[in-house]
Design a protein around this motif. Structure first.
Motif, PDB file in Angstrom:
ATOM      1  N   HIS A  20      30.867  41.086  36.014  1.00 31.38           N
ATOM      2  CA  HIS A  20      31.861  40.210  35.385  1.00 31.38           C
ATOM      3  C   HIS A  20      32.105  39.015  36.311  1.00 31.38           C
ATOM      4  O   HIS A  20      32.414  39.187  37.485  1.00 31.38           O
ATOM      5  CB  HIS A  20      33.168  40.964  35.133  1.00 31.38           C
ATOM      6  N   PHE A  21      31.977  37.808  35.742  1.00 35.85           N
ATOM      7  CA  PHE A  21      32.013  36.583  36.531  1.00 35.85           C
ATOM      8  C   PHE A  21      33.401  35.963  36.570  1.00 35.85           C
ATOM      9  O   PHE A  21      34.252  36.224  35.724  1.00 35.85           O
ATOM     10  CB  PHE A  21      31.024  35.555  35.959  1.00 35.85           C
ATOM     11  N   GLY A  22      33.597  35.099  37.575  1.00 35.18           N
ATOM     12  CA  GLY A  22      34.810  34.320  37.694  1.00 35.18           C
ATOM     13  C   GLY A  22      34.568  33.131  38.612  1.00 35.18           C
ATOM     14  O   GLY A  22      33.444  32.892  39.060  1.00 35.18           O
ATOM     15  N   LYS A  37      44.100  42.666  45.743  1.00 39.68           N
ATOM     16  CA  LYS A  37      45.163  42.819  44.747  1.00 39.68           C
ATOM     17  C   LYS A  37      44.688  42.238  43.418  1.00 39.68           C
ATOM     18  O   LYS A  37      43.836  41.350  43.385  1.00 39.68           O
ATOM     19  CB  LYS A  37      46.455  42.112  45.191  1.00 39.68           C
ATOM     20  N   ILE A  38      45.266  42.733  42.327  1.00 42.17           N
ATOM     21  CA  ILE A  38      44.868  42.297  40.990  1.00 42.17           C
ATOM     22  C   ILE A  38      46.110  41.859  40.207  1.00 42.17           C
ATOM     23  O   ILE A  38      47.105  42.593  40.167  1.00 42.17           O
ATOM     24  CB  ILE A  38      44.153  43.430  40.229  1.00 42.17           C
ATOM     25  N   TYR A  39      46.042  40.678  39.599  1.00 40.18           N
ATOM     26  CA  TYR A  39      47.147  40.150  38.803  1.00 40.18           C
ATOM     27  C   TYR A  39      46.631  39.789  37.416  1.00 40.18           C
ATOM     28  O   TYR A  39      45.431  39.616  37.221  1.00 40.18           O
ATOM     29  CB  TYR A  39      47.751  38.897  39.441  1.00 40.18           C
ATOM     30  N   ILE A  40      47.552  39.675  36.481  1.00 40.18           N
ATOM     31  CA  ILE A  40      47.219  39.159  35.154  1.00 40.18           C
ATOM     32  C   ILE A  40      47.725  37.718  35.073  1.00 40.18           C
ATOM     33  O   ILE A  40      48.895  37.452  35.319  1.00 40.18           O
ATOM     34  CB  ILE A  40      47.853  40.001  34.036  1.00 40.18           C
ATOM     35  N   VAL A  62      38.571  36.190  35.434  1.00 42.36           N
ATOM     36  CA  VAL A  62      37.822  37.426  35.196  1.00 42.36           C
ATOM     37  C   VAL A  62      38.427  38.105  33.962  1.00 42.36           C
ATOM     38  O   VAL A  62      39.633  38.353  33.929  1.00 42.36           O
ATOM     39  CB  VAL A  62      37.896  38.378  36.405  1.00 42.36           C
ATOM     40  N   PRO A  63      37.643  38.428  32.925  1.00 41.96           N
ATOM     41  CA  PRO A  63      38.208  39.003  31.697  1.00 41.96           C
ATOM     42  C   PRO A  63      38.885  40.344  31.953  1.00 41.96           C
ATOM     43  O   PRO A  63      38.444  41.144  32.784  1.00 41.96           O
ATOM     44  CB  PRO A  63      36.982  39.158  30.788  1.00 41.96           C
ATOM     45  N   ARG A  64      39.966  40.603  31.217  1.00 35.49           N
ATOM     46  CA  ARG A  64      40.756  41.819  31.419  1.00 35.49           C
ATOM     47  C   ARG A  64      40.032  43.089  30.994  1.00 35.49           C
ATOM     48  O   ARG A  64      40.442  44.187  31.360  1.00 35.49           O
ATOM     49  CB  ARG A  64      42.084  41.693  30.667  1.00 35.49           C
ATOM     50  N   LEU A  65      38.955  42.963  30.252  1.00 37.74           N
ATOM     51  CA  LEU A  65      38.187  44.151  29.888  1.00 37.74           C
ATOM     52  C   LEU A  65      37.351  44.666  31.061  1.00 37.74           C
ATOM     53  O   LEU A  65      36.776  45.757  31.000  1.00 37.74           O
ATOM     54  CB  LEU A  65      37.295  43.874  28.677  1.00 37.74           C
ATOM     55  N   ALA A  66      37.293  43.895  32.161  1.00 41.22           N
ATOM     56  CA  ALA A  66      36.535  44.333  33.331  1.00 41.22           C
ATOM     57  C   ALA A  66      37.263  45.479  34.037  1.00 41.22           C
ATOM     58  O   ALA A  66      38.489  45.465  34.184  1.00 41.22           O
ATOM     59  CB  ALA A  66      36.359  43.161  34.298  1.00 41.22           C
ATOM     60  N   SER A  67      36.513  46.468  34.474  1.00 42.40           N
ATOM     61  CA  SER A  67      37.064  47.588  35.233  1.00 42.40           C
ATOM     62  C   SER A  67      37.054  47.222  36.713  1.00 42.40           C
ATOM     63  O   SER A  67      35.988  47.056  37.312  1.00 42.40           O
ATOM     64  CB  SER A  67      36.223  48.846  34.998  1.00 42.40           C
ATOM     65  N   ILE A  68      38.255  47.087  37.304  1.00 40.69           N
ATOM     66  CA  ILE A  68      38.369  46.613  38.684  1.00 40.69           C
ATOM     67  C   ILE A  68      39.240  47.576  39.485  1.00 40.69           C
ATOM     68  O   ILE A  68      40.289  48.024  39.011  1.00 40.69           O
ATOM     69  CB  ILE A  68      38.999  45.205  38.740  1.00 40.69           C
ATOM     70  N   ARG A  69      38.815  47.860  40.697  1.00 37.36           N
ATOM     71  CA  ARG A  69      39.602  48.686  41.601  1.00 37.36           C
ATOM     72  C   ARG A  69      39.672  48.030  42.973  1.00 37.36           C
ATOM     73  O   ARG A  69      38.777  47.285  43.364  1.00 37.36           O
ATOM     74  CB  ARG A  69      38.981  50.082  41.741  1.00 37.36           C
ATOM     75  N   LYS A  70      40.748  48.324  43.685  1.00 29.37           N
ATOM     76  CA  LYS A  70      40.884  47.827  45.041  1.00 29.37           C
ATOM     77  C   LYS A  70      39.712  48.334  45.878  1.00 29.37           C
ATOM     78  O   LYS A  70      39.362  49.506  45.838  1.00 29.37           O
ATOM     79  CB  LYS A  70      42.203  48.281  45.655  1.00 29.37           C
ATOM     80  N   GLY A  71      39.107  47.427  46.636  1.00 32.09           N
ATOM     81  CA  GLY A  71      37.965  47.788  47.466  1.00 32.09           C
ATOM     82  C   GLY A  71      36.625  47.438  46.861  1.00 32.09           C
ATOM     83  O   GLY A  71      35.599  47.495  47.557  1.00 32.09           O
ATOM     84  N   ASP A  72      36.590  47.078  45.549  1.00 31.88           N
ATOM     85  CA  ASP A  72      35.343  46.655  44.928  1.00 31.88           C
ATOM     86  C   ASP A  72      34.802  45.405  45.629  1.00 31.88           C
ATOM     87  O   ASP A  72      35.563  44.525  46.031  1.00 31.88           O
ATOM     88  CB  ASP A  72      35.547  46.352  43.445  1.00 31.88           C
ATOM     89  N   THR A  73      33.492  45.304  45.724  1.00 33.19           N
ATOM     90  CA  THR A  73      32.851  44.187  46.416  1.00 33.19           C
ATOM     91  C   THR A  73      32.679  42.986  45.488  1.00 33.19           C
ATOM     92  O   THR A  73      32.283  43.130  44.335  1.00 33.19           O
ATOM     93  CB  THR A  73      31.485  44.605  46.976  1.00 33.19           C
ATOM     94  N   ILE A  74      32.963  41.802  46.029  1.00 25.21           N
ATOM     95  CA  ILE A  74      32.761  40.533  45.321  1.00 25.21           C
ATOM     96  C   ILE A  74      31.601  39.802  45.985  1.00 25.21           C
ATOM     97  O   ILE A  74      31.558  39.673  47.215  1.00 25.21           O
ATOM     98  CB  ILE A  74      34.022  39.658  45.364  1.00 25.21           C
ATOM     99  N   VAL A  75      30.651  39.320  45.163  1.00 26.85           N
ATOM    100  CA  VAL A  75      29.482  38.608  45.675  1.00 26.85           C
ATOM    101  C   VAL A  75      29.287  37.320  44.876  1.00 26.85           C
ATOM    102  O   VAL A  75      29.931  37.108  43.842  1.00 26.85           O
ATOM    103  CB  VAL A  75      28.207  39.480  45.584  1.00 26.85           C
ATOM    104  N   TYR A 124      43.084  37.067  31.150  1.00 24.95           N
ATOM    105  CA  TYR A 124      42.227  37.054  32.334  1.00 24.95           C
ATOM    106  C   TYR A 124      42.972  37.575  33.560  1.00 24.95           C
ATOM    107  O   TYR A 124      44.192  37.462  33.675  1.00 24.95           O
ATOM    108  CB  TYR A 124      41.712  35.637  32.622  1.00 24.95           C
ATOM    109  N   TYR A 125      42.189  38.120  34.503  1.00 30.73           N
ATOM    110  CA  TYR A 125      42.728  38.548  35.785  1.00 30.73           C
ATOM    111  C   TYR A 125      42.623  37.424  36.814  1.00 30.73           C
ATOM    112  O   TYR A 125      41.744  36.569  36.739  1.00 30.73           O
ATOM    113  CB  TYR A 125      41.937  39.743  36.337  1.00 30.73           C
ATOM    114  N   VAL A 126      43.524  37.480  37.794  1.00 34.10           N
ATOM    115  CA  VAL A 126      43.372  36.746  39.047  1.00 34.10           C
ATOM    116  C   VAL A 126      43.313  37.802  40.144  1.00 34.10           C
ATOM    117  O   VAL A 126      44.203  38.645  40.248  1.00 34.10           O
ATOM    118  CB  VAL A 126      44.541  35.773  39.305  1.00 34.10           C
ATOM    119  N   ILE A 127      42.254  37.770  40.944  1.00 35.68           N
ATOM    120  CA  ILE A 127      42.026  38.800  41.956  1.00 35.68           C
ATOM    121  C   ILE A 127      42.134  38.195  43.352  1.00 35.68           C
ATOM    122  O   ILE A 127      41.502  37.178  43.645  1.00 35.68           O
ATOM    123  CB  ILE A 127      40.627  39.428  41.787  1.00 35.68           C
ATOM    124  N   ASP A 128      42.944  38.812  44.203  1.00 30.43           N
ATOM    125  CA  ASP A 128      42.963  38.452  45.617  1.00 30.43           C
ATOM    126  C   ASP A 128      41.773  39.124  46.287  1.00 30.43           C
ATOM    127  O   ASP A 128      41.610  40.346  46.213  1.00 30.43           O
ATOM    128  CB  ASP A 128      44.256  38.915  46.291  1.00 30.43           C
TER     129      ASP A 128
END
Length: 274
Positions: A176-178, A227-230, A195-208, A236-240
């Motif tokens: 899932h892109f952003g 951290k994950i925000y709406i 990042v679309p809210r249908l994406a499954s995201i957890r703390k610690g996931d890697t961003i590349v 859409y999500y905003v991810i720290d």
């Protein structure tokens, strides 16, 4: 105070001349791209020389710390070497991330700003070394930024800690892109937006890096989800994103050449013209 007034009165013609000269030069530079590019290049050359001399002094003062770090690194590498069962399973250097050694320019950071909203980095390599605008800059831990301007011996980089920076990135596990941006707050945290809210995201996931641009190849490390925000009023999500890099402590970096860059840009330009 009276002496200052007397000086201004005596030299009023000269001061007026200098003021008008300054205004005319500023207007010329602002209205002509050629003059503006020459001024930027000259500024890079002068500031680069100053930063390089300051960096040499800092390097000399930090030799003891660097030597200690080298000893620890050598110990770690020897430990890996002695405990490695089969080194033939390691991928060859020219296949890592799809980047060949010939497509990498090694450079060194001689100045690094990180305490403003628009931070830049200066490198001790420039157009003489094959560096061009819009090339990606990384190190062994992840992305650093994008080349902004060059002079023959130096170049400046738009740091990822720059509020005008926008880099295509994605979740490594789900694709899932952003858009990677920075809100100007922490030097260790950037934001992945849209990042679309249908994406499954957890703390610690890697961003590349996402690979949807000609600047960075796909899969270069950036950081992990903190951290994950709406995003208000959207789906859409905003991810720290906690960066792998310590952006306040940078040394050697790698500038990535994109052999397909000119071809892709020309193709996109042709499509727009049609």
């Amino acid at each position: 105070m009276q002496q200052i007034f007397n000086f201004i009165i005596r030299n009023s013609n000269r001061l007026l001349f200098l003021l008008l000269l300054g205004i005319s030069l500023a207007l010329t530079i602002q209205s002509h791209s050629y003059h503006r590019s020459k001024v930027i290049s000259s500024a890079n050359f002068l500031s680069g020389g100053v930063y390089e001399k300051i960096n040499r002094v800092n390097e000399y003062l930090n030799l003891r710390t660097e030597n200690d770090e080298l000893v620890l690194e050598n110990a770690r590498l020897k430990s890996l070497l002695f405990n490695k069962e089969d080194t033939t399973k390691l991928p060859p250097p020219d296949s890592i991330k799809g980047i060949k050694p010939a497509d990498i320019i090694v450079s060194k950071v001689i100045h690094n700003s990180y305490n403003t909203h628009e931070n830049f980095i200066t490198l001790n390599s420039g157009s003489n070394d094959g560096i061009k605008q819009d090339m990606g800059v990384i190190n062994s831990l992840g992305i650093i930024g994008v080349i902004d301007n060059t002079s023959p011996r130096y170049s400046t980089v738009v740091s990822i800690l720059n509020m005008k920076s926008h880099i295509n990135a994605k979740l490594k596990k789900s694709n899932h892109f952003g858009s990677l941006t920075w809100n100007g707050k922490s030097t260790g945290i950037v934001q992945l937006e849209d990042v679309p809210r249908l994406a499954s995201i957890r703390k610690g996931d890697t961003i590349v890096t996402g690979g949807q641009s000609v600047i960075f190849p796909e899969g270069i490390n950036i950081g992990t989800v903190d951290k994950i925000y709406i995003k208000t009023g959207t789906s859409y999500y905003v991810i720290d994103v906690k960066l792998f890099n310590d952006m306040t402590n940078l040394g050697h970096v790698y500038i990535i050449k994109s052999k397909d860059r000119d071809e892709l840009i020309n193709l996109e330009k042709k499509g727009k013209d049609e």
